[in-house]
Scaffold this motif. Structure first.
Motif, PDB file in Angstrom:
ATOM      1  N   SER A 163      10.009 -76.329  70.873  1.00 21.45           N
ATOM      2  CA  SER A 163      10.968 -75.534  70.108  1.00 21.45           C
ATOM      3  C   SER A 163      12.408 -75.956  70.356  1.00 21.45           C
ATOM      4  O   SER A 163      13.299 -75.593  69.585  1.00 21.45           O
ATOM      5  CB  SER A 163      10.794 -74.044  70.427  1.00 21.45           C
ATOM      6  OG  SER A 163      11.063 -73.768  71.783  1.00 21.45           O
ATOM      7  N   TYR A 175      14.774 -78.292  67.607  1.00 16.56           N
ATOM      8  CA  TYR A 175      15.623 -77.841  66.513  1.00 16.56           C
ATOM      9  C   TYR A 175      16.593 -76.790  67.041  1.00 16.56           C
ATOM     10  O   TYR A 175      16.184 -75.787  67.632  1.00 16.56           O
ATOM     11  CB  TYR A 175      14.768 -77.260  65.386  1.00 16.56           C
ATOM     12  CG  TYR A 175      15.561 -76.771  64.203  1.00 16.56           C
ATOM     13  CD1 TYR A 175      16.523 -77.573  63.598  1.00 16.56           C
ATOM     14  CD2 TYR A 175      15.336 -75.501  63.676  1.00 16.56           C
ATOM     15  CE1 TYR A 175      17.243 -77.120  62.500  1.00 16.56           C
ATOM     16  CE2 TYR A 175      16.053 -75.046  62.579  1.00 16.56           C
ATOM     17  CZ  TYR A 175      17.007 -75.861  61.993  1.00 16.56           C
ATOM     18  OH  TYR A 175      17.729 -75.413  60.920  1.00 16.56           O
ATOM     19  N   ASP A 187       7.781 -68.494  67.129  1.00 19.77           N
ATOM     20  CA  ASP A 187       7.502 -69.933  67.054  1.00 19.77           C
ATOM     21  C   ASP A 187       6.073 -70.239  67.488  1.00 19.77           C
ATOM     22  O   ASP A 187       5.398 -71.072  66.867  1.00 19.77           O
ATOM     23  CB  ASP A 187       8.504 -70.692  67.926  1.00 19.77           C
ATOM     24  CG  ASP A 187       9.903 -70.643  67.338  1.00 19.77           C
ATOM     25  OD1 ASP A 187      10.408 -71.687  66.919  1.00 19.77           O
ATOM     26  OD2 ASP A 187      10.487 -69.543  67.264  1.00 19.77           O
ATOM     27  N   ARG A 214       9.589 -75.874  61.073  1.00 23.87           N
ATOM     28  CA  ARG A 214      10.469 -75.033  61.891  1.00 23.87           C
ATOM     29  C   ARG A 214      11.117 -75.832  63.010  1.00 23.87           C
ATOM     30  O   ARG A 214      12.291 -75.638  63.329  1.00 23.87           O
ATOM     31  CB  ARG A 214       9.672 -73.875  62.484  1.00 23.87           C
ATOM     32  CG  ARG A 214      10.525 -72.938  63.331  1.00 23.87           C
ATOM     33  CD  ARG A 214       9.725 -71.763  63.824  1.00 23.87           C
ATOM     34  NE  ARG A 214       9.209 -70.989  62.705  1.00 23.87           N
ATOM     35  CZ  ARG A 214       8.381 -69.953  62.851  1.00 23.87           C
ATOM     36  NH1 ARG A 214       7.966 -69.607  64.046  1.00 23.87           N
ATOM     37  NH2 ARG A 214       7.959 -69.284  61.803  1.00 23.87           N
ATOM     38  N   GLN A 215      10.357 -76.741  63.616  1.00 19.79           N
ATOM     39  CA  GLN A 215      10.881 -77.493  64.753  1.00 19.79           C
ATOM     40  C   GLN A 215      11.479 -78.833  64.345  1.00 19.79           C
ATOM     41  O   GLN A 215      12.046 -79.529  65.199  1.00 19.79           O
ATOM     42  CB  GLN A 215       9.758 -77.731  65.790  1.00 19.79           C
ATOM     43  CG  GLN A 215       8.909 -76.516  66.103  1.00 19.79           C
ATOM     44  CD  GLN A 215       9.688 -75.308  66.589  1.00 19.79           C
ATOM     45  OE1 GLN A 215      10.844 -75.432  66.980  1.00 19.79           O
ATOM     46  NE2 GLN A 215       9.064 -74.127  66.557  1.00 19.79           N
ATOM     47  N   ARG A 216      11.342 -79.203  63.068  1.00 15.96           N
ATOM     48  CA  ARG A 216      11.879 -80.465  62.551  1.00 15.96           C
ATOM     49  C   ARG A 216      11.320 -81.661  63.331  1.00 15.96           C
ATOM     50  O   ARG A 216      12.041 -82.572  63.738  1.00 15.96           O
ATOM     51  CB  ARG A 216      13.403 -80.497  62.605  1.00 15.96           C
ATOM     52  CG  ARG A 216      14.110 -79.374  61.865  1.00 15.96           C
ATOM     53  CD  ARG A 216      13.901 -79.462  60.347  1.00 15.96           C
ATOM     54  NE  ARG A 216      14.952 -78.781  59.613  1.00 15.96           N
ATOM     55  CZ  ARG A 216      14.936 -77.487  59.258  1.00 15.96           C
ATOM     56  NH1 ARG A 216      13.909 -76.721  59.606  1.00 15.96           N
ATOM     57  NH2 ARG A 216      15.938 -76.962  58.567  1.00 15.96           N
ATOM     58  N   GLY A 260      18.298 -74.703  65.462  1.00 13.95           N
ATOM     59  CA  GLY A 260      18.172 -73.417  64.788  1.00 13.95           C
ATOM     60  C   GLY A 260      18.981 -73.331  63.523  1.00 13.95           C
ATOM     61  O   GLY A 260      19.623 -74.292  63.114  1.00 13.95           O
ATOM     62  N   HIS A 286      16.040 -70.332  64.088  1.00 16.87           N
ATOM     63  CA  HIS A 286      14.591 -70.221  64.040  1.00 16.87           C
ATOM     64  C   HIS A 286      14.255 -68.904  63.339  1.00 16.87           C
ATOM     65  O   HIS A 286      14.056 -67.877  63.974  1.00 16.87           O
ATOM     66  CB  HIS A 286      14.011 -70.241  65.452  1.00 16.87           C
ATOM     67  CG  HIS A 286      14.078 -71.586  66.102  1.00 16.87           C
ATOM     68  ND1 HIS A 286      12.970 -72.342  66.384  1.00 16.87           N
ATOM     69  CD2 HIS A 286      15.137 -72.329  66.509  1.00 16.87           C
ATOM     70  CE1 HIS A 286      13.329 -73.487  66.948  1.00 16.87           C
ATOM     71  NE2 HIS A 286      14.640 -73.498  67.048  1.00 16.87           N
ATOM     72  N   PRO A 323      14.342 -69.644  69.473  1.00 11.45           N
ATOM     73  CA  PRO A 323      12.878 -69.656  69.519  1.00 11.45           C
ATOM     74  C   PRO A 323      12.334 -68.422  70.209  1.00 11.45           C
ATOM     75  O   PRO A 323      12.894 -67.926  71.193  1.00 11.45           O
ATOM     76  CB  PRO A 323      12.566 -70.921  70.328  1.00 11.45           C
ATOM     77  CG  PRO A 323      13.750 -71.804  70.136  1.00 11.45           C
ATOM     78  CD  PRO A 323      14.918 -70.872  70.053  1.00 11.45           C
ATOM     79  N   SER A 377      20.264 -64.320  71.979  1.00  8.59           N
ATOM     80  CA  SER A 377      20.449 -65.053  70.725  1.00  8.59           C
ATOM     81  C   SER A 377      21.847 -65.661  70.661  1.00  8.59           C
ATOM     82  O   SER A 377      22.012 -66.810  70.239  1.00  8.59           O
ATOM     83  CB  SER A 377      20.216 -64.117  69.534  1.00  8.59           C
ATOM     84  OG  SER A 377      20.243 -64.818  68.311  1.00  8.59           O
ATOM     85  N   ASP A 396       7.095 -63.953  62.660  1.00  6.31           N
ATOM     86  CA  ASP A 396       7.205 -65.404  62.761  1.00  6.31           C
ATOM     87  C   ASP A 396       7.726 -65.917  64.093  1.00  6.31           C
ATOM     88  O   ASP A 396       8.679 -66.700  64.141  1.00  6.31           O
ATOM     89  CB  ASP A 396       8.087 -65.959  61.626  1.00  6.31           C
ATOM     90  CG  ASP A 396       7.316 -66.125  60.331  1.00  6.31           C
ATOM     91  OD1 ASP A 396       6.161 -66.567  60.405  1.00  6.31           O
ATOM     92  OD2 ASP A 396       7.866 -65.817  59.270  1.00  6.31           O
ATOM     93  N   PRO A 416      16.047 -69.506  74.469  1.00  7.83           N
ATOM     94  CA  PRO A 416      14.749 -69.111  73.913  1.00  7.83           C
ATOM     95  C   PRO A 416      14.240 -67.866  74.620  1.00  7.83           C
ATOM     96  O   PRO A 416      14.514 -67.648  75.804  1.00  7.83           O
ATOM     97  CB  PRO A 416      13.858 -70.323  74.203  1.00  7.83           C
ATOM     98  CG  PRO A 416      14.495 -70.996  75.375  1.00  7.83           C
ATOM     99  CD  PRO A 416      15.971 -70.774  75.220  1.00  7.83           C
TER     100      PRO A 416
END
Length: 543
Positions: A521, A524, A434, A120-122, A526, A528, A409, A366, A432, A371
């Protein structure tokens, strides 16, 4: 000031004692045995990999602690996120002091969760492998199923082929049978001379299957796999050198640009974290002012509130945590004064107006790529004719949809109640987030124990009241049993033991851990959404 905060203090001390015991793994004797073999202990390996005095967010420390008669501390694996050469890295380290690092059913879940964080966070993931393989008496919960051990290798493959998440494996002990595919599906494999073995079958299995006699080193030792099979890529003389070389490898990896927030200098909170013990009430049902909690967590305690005079039972606003900007959503407990002509509202309950307010705030956050931090103390959505007639089902659905589809996130902190559909709307685990953290006082369940008793036995109690008698002995026994079950199952340790939260955090470390989760977080940009998001496959690397 609320009554003495001894509940939070007592539960925190109990948690600290439990955590210290679990961090000992299989105990001092087994650690000493590893030292005699020329190995570092599992937590010494993790410490040697990470930058000194850097943040560490351990995931799933309490998983399985209350199962298997206490024989599986940490489910035999250490998982978490730390900092290596200045960058955030996921770490998965088998604990060979616990049943030789063998895989319990919960071991699989911990590894999968760690892999999901990396995806998710790469961010890079490092596997410090030292495992005897499947814990055979429990193979039913390890081998088959959609979320059995095979999914580890599925995630390995997705990270390797599509997500471009660096995977570094160090075989620092045993790595046998199907478990050997974990390093084989990594980008690079390190092995340690004299102490590491990697093979689909050990010498005993080879003897039984083929009749051949061979020693471990010749079959699958570090020299064999770096000189003969070419399965491994680097050989180190000992654990310490191996960890140093992993650090050097990570240091030269390129860093992918994440989300570029304007991070300002850290400013201390308005109140010290130790005040939290006196702010949270002794009785979880009593009122307190959430803004006093926020004063201990936010930079300067400052919150720029969004619609502060609308739906006051929900607090929304913008703030900074150790310099990092966040959109914050929190429940306000206690009786909340309504608008003129309105009845007072019960804090911790989500009403139609508060659901609409929060949904709009989430959608805006968003779009703004901020976040979202959810601070949970929620007992559910309001019920009754007034709530139903106001359209609370539709408003609640909008709240849930906005939260579920937000591309930024989402980080959750449960400080008290996390009940009913209110828990879902406040970014419950099923959606889900983060990261999901909890104080030792967190209480996660469909409802509180007393409410459950009334839901099941309310008719019997009402009948007894009308007839002027005590409830039957059977009803009393059933109610007491239900209360006891709920108290056990609502405990934050119960949730942590089953992986419903990533970590229990103490009040003193809450602000730092929230800040670290935000930092992780931000790697990345996104979206997410879910355990991972695939890039457009036509843009993925060719075979």
């Amino acid at each position: 000031m609320s009554p003495t905060g001894s509940r939070l203090r007592a539960l925190t001390e109990e948690y600290r004692s439990l955590a210290a015991r679990l961090q000992e793994g299989g105990g001092a004797a087994r650690i000493a045995k590893m030292h005699q073999q020329g190995k570092l202990a599992p937590r010494e390996r993790v410490q040697g990999l990470l930058d000194p005095d850097s943040p560490w967010l351990e995931l799933g420390l309490l998983v399985a602690y209350d199962r298997y008669e206490g024989q599986a501390p940490g489910a035999g694996v250490i998982t978490g996120v730390g900092v290596v050469e200045g960058r955030e890295v996921v770490v998965v380290a088998n604990d060979a002091t616990v049943k030789a690092g063998s895989w319990w059913p919960e071991t699989i879940r911990k590894i999968l969760r760690a892999q999901e964080v990396a995806m998710r966070q790469r961010i890079p993931i490092v596997y410090l492998v030292d495992s005897a393989g499947v814990n055979l008496p429990y193979q039913e919960g390890v081998f088959p199923g959609q979320y059995g051990a095979a999914r580890i290798f599925y995630y390995n493959s997705i990270m390797r082929r599509y997500l471009r998440v660096p995977q570094i494996s160090a075989v620092m002990g045993s790595c046998v049978a199907g478990g050997a595919y974990l390093p084989a599906l990594s980008d690079v494999i390190f092995m340690v001379e004299g102490t590491s073995f990697m093979g689909l079958g050990g010498p005993n299995l080879v003897k039984g299957a083929t009749g051949q006699t061979i020693d471990s080193e010749s079959l699958g030792g570090a020299k064999t796999h770096t000189e003969v099979s070419a399965v491994a890529h680097y050989r180190a003389a000992n654990d310490t050198e191996c960890l140093t070389r992993i650090r050097e490898y990570i240091a030269r990896l390129p860093r992918i640009q994440g989300i570029g927030h304007r991070v300002r200098p850290t400013r201390p909170p308005a109140r010290p974290s130790t005040d939290l013990y006196d702010i949270l009430p002794q009785d979880h049902r009593l009122s307190y002012d959430m803004r006093q909690i926020l004063a201990c967590l936010l930079d300067e305690g400052a919150l720029d509130e969004f619609q502060p005079d609308v739906a006051r039972e929900m607090i929304c606003g913008h703030a900074h945590i150790e310099g990092q900007p966040v959109a914050l959503i929190a429940n306000q407990r206690g009786i909340v004064k309504g608008q003129p002509g309105e009845r007072p509202r019960f804090g911790g309950i989500v009403y139609t107006g508060s659901a609409e307010k929060v949904a709009y705030f989430i959608e805006t956050a968003s779009r703004e790529r901020l976040p979202i931090v959810f601070i949970q103390d929620v007992s559910g959505f309001m019920v009754g004719p007034e709530a139903e007639h106001s359209g609370i089902i539709r408003a609640g659905a909008r709240f849930v949809e906005a939260m579920a589809t937000a591309v930024v996130p989402k980080i959750v902190l449960t400080i008290n109640h996390a009940s009913g559909a209110g828990y879902y709307a406040m970014a419950g685990q099923g959606f889900d987030p983060d990261f999901i953290l909890s104080w030792p006082t967190g209480r996660m369940g469909v409802m509180d124990g007393e409410s459950a008793v009334m839901a099941v036995h309310g008719a019997e109690l009402e009948k007894a009241r009308r007839e002027g008698r005590e409830p039957s002995a059977e009803a009393k026994a059933s109610m007491e049993s239900m209360r006891a079950d709920y108290e056990q199952q609502l405990d934050a340790r119960f949730a942590a033991a089953r992986g419903y939260v990533d970590a229990i955090v103490t009040p003193e470390e809450t602000r730092d851990q929230l800040a670290f989760a935000l930092r992780i977080s931000a790697n990345y940009a996104g979206p997410h959404l879910g355990p991972f998001v695939l890039p457009p496959l036509d843009a993925a690397p060719a075979l």
